[in-house]
Design an enzyme around this catalytic site. Sequence first.
Site, PDB file in Angstrom:
ATOM      1  N   GLY A  15       0.769  -1.241   0.000  1.00  0.00           N
ATOM      2  CA  GLY A  15       0.000   0.000   0.000  1.00  0.00           C
ATOM      3  C   GLY A  15       0.799   1.289   0.000  1.00  0.00           C
ATOM      4  O   GLY A  15       0.234   2.356   0.229  1.00  0.00           O
ATOM      5  N   THR A  17       2.197   3.015  -2.507  1.00  0.00           N
ATOM      6  CA  THR A  17       1.757   3.917  -3.564  1.00  0.00           C
ATOM      7  C   THR A  17       0.365   4.434  -3.275  1.00  0.00           C
ATOM      8  O   THR A  17       0.068   5.624  -3.478  1.00  0.00           O
ATOM      9  CB  THR A  17       1.806   3.208  -4.934  1.00  0.00           C
ATOM     10  OG1 THR A  17       3.134   2.723  -5.150  1.00  0.00           O
ATOM     11  CG2 THR A  17       1.416   4.152  -6.060  1.00  0.00           C
ATOM     12  N   LYS A  38       9.917   8.984  -6.419  1.00  0.00           N
ATOM     13  CA  LYS A  38      10.318   7.607  -6.106  1.00  0.00           C
ATOM     14  C   LYS A  38      11.598   7.325  -6.878  1.00  0.00           C
ATOM     15  O   LYS A  38      11.659   7.536  -8.090  1.00  0.00           O
ATOM     16  CB  LYS A  38       9.212   6.628  -6.506  1.00  0.00           C
ATOM     17  CG  LYS A  38       9.496   5.191  -6.109  1.00  0.00           C
ATOM     18  CD  LYS A  38       8.286   4.301  -6.354  1.00  0.00           C
ATOM     19  CE  LYS A  38       8.573   2.867  -5.895  1.00  0.00           C
ATOM     20  NZ  LYS A  38       7.380   2.017  -6.042  1.00  0.00           N
ATOM     21  N   GLU A 117       8.295   7.959  -2.023  1.00  0.00           N
ATOM     22  CA  GLU A 117       7.983   6.555  -1.759  1.00  0.00           C
ATOM     23  C   GLU A 117       9.263   5.733  -1.871  1.00  0.00           C
ATOM     24  O   GLU A 117      10.032   5.895  -2.825  1.00  0.00           O
ATOM     25  CB  GLU A 117       6.960   6.053  -2.773  1.00  0.00           C
ATOM     26  CG  GLU A 117       6.586   4.609  -2.587  1.00  0.00           C
ATOM     27  CD  GLU A 117       5.604   4.101  -3.623  1.00  0.00           C
ATOM     28  OE1 GLU A 117       5.529   2.874  -3.782  1.00  0.00           O
ATOM     29  OE2 GLU A 117       4.914   4.914  -4.275  1.00  0.00           O
ATOM     30  N   GLY A 118       9.478   4.854  -0.925  1.00  0.00           N
ATOM     31  CA  GLY A 118      10.639   3.984  -0.972  1.00  0.00           C
ATOM     32  C   GLY A 118      10.555   2.987  -2.112  1.00  0.00           C
ATOM     33  O   GLY A 118       9.479   2.569  -2.512  1.00  0.00           O
ATOM     34  N   SER A 119      11.709   2.636  -2.648  1.00  0.00           N
ATOM     35  CA  SER A 119      11.819   1.666  -3.725  1.00  0.00           C
ATOM     36  C   SER A 119      12.394   0.381  -3.162  1.00  0.00           C
ATOM     37  O   SER A 119      13.537   0.368  -2.712  1.00  0.00           O
ATOM     38  CB  SER A 119      12.740   2.182  -4.838  1.00  0.00           C
ATOM     39  OG  SER A 119      12.253   3.386  -5.367  1.00  0.00           O
ATOM     40  N   GLY A 120      11.650  -0.679  -3.198  1.00  0.00           N
ATOM     41  CA  GLY A 120      12.119  -1.937  -2.654  1.00  0.00           C
ATOM     42  C   GLY A 120      13.297  -2.501  -3.418  1.00  0.00           C
ATOM     43  O   GLY A 120      13.309  -2.486  -4.641  1.00  0.00           O
TER      44      GLY A 120
END
Length: 126
Positions: A15, A17, A38, A117-120
């Site tokens: 969730g 995004t 991001k 937003e973090g980037s996995g």
Amino acid sequence: MSRNLFITGTGTDVGKTFAAGLIVKKLHDAGVRAAYYKAGMSGNERSADGTLIPGDALHVKNVSGIPQPIGEMSPYVYEHAYSPHLASRLEGNPVSFEKVREGFEQVSQKYDFVTMEGSGGITQCH
């Protein structure tokens, strides 16, 4: 310089995004010059002309209604649906921390509030 918020989560489809889109929408609706950023996103589709469509950025833009150009929302957009660091290797476009930082700083100077937003999986930057 903007105020900033970082959204992170422990996996794909948790969730991040969705939450980022709602936060950016609320800020935009309140009259704040809000933006989204991001570092990298993978698993994206191609448009008719062959360019990659940054899906997460497009979602946030559509949900929030912000006028921010989609091209400044993420410096790295990958087609393969793997972690960004693996997709970057497969696609020959390695992540440069300097490029990520510069892009974030440019967005931060242009807008009042940036939701990042973090980037996995971005664990290897050059």
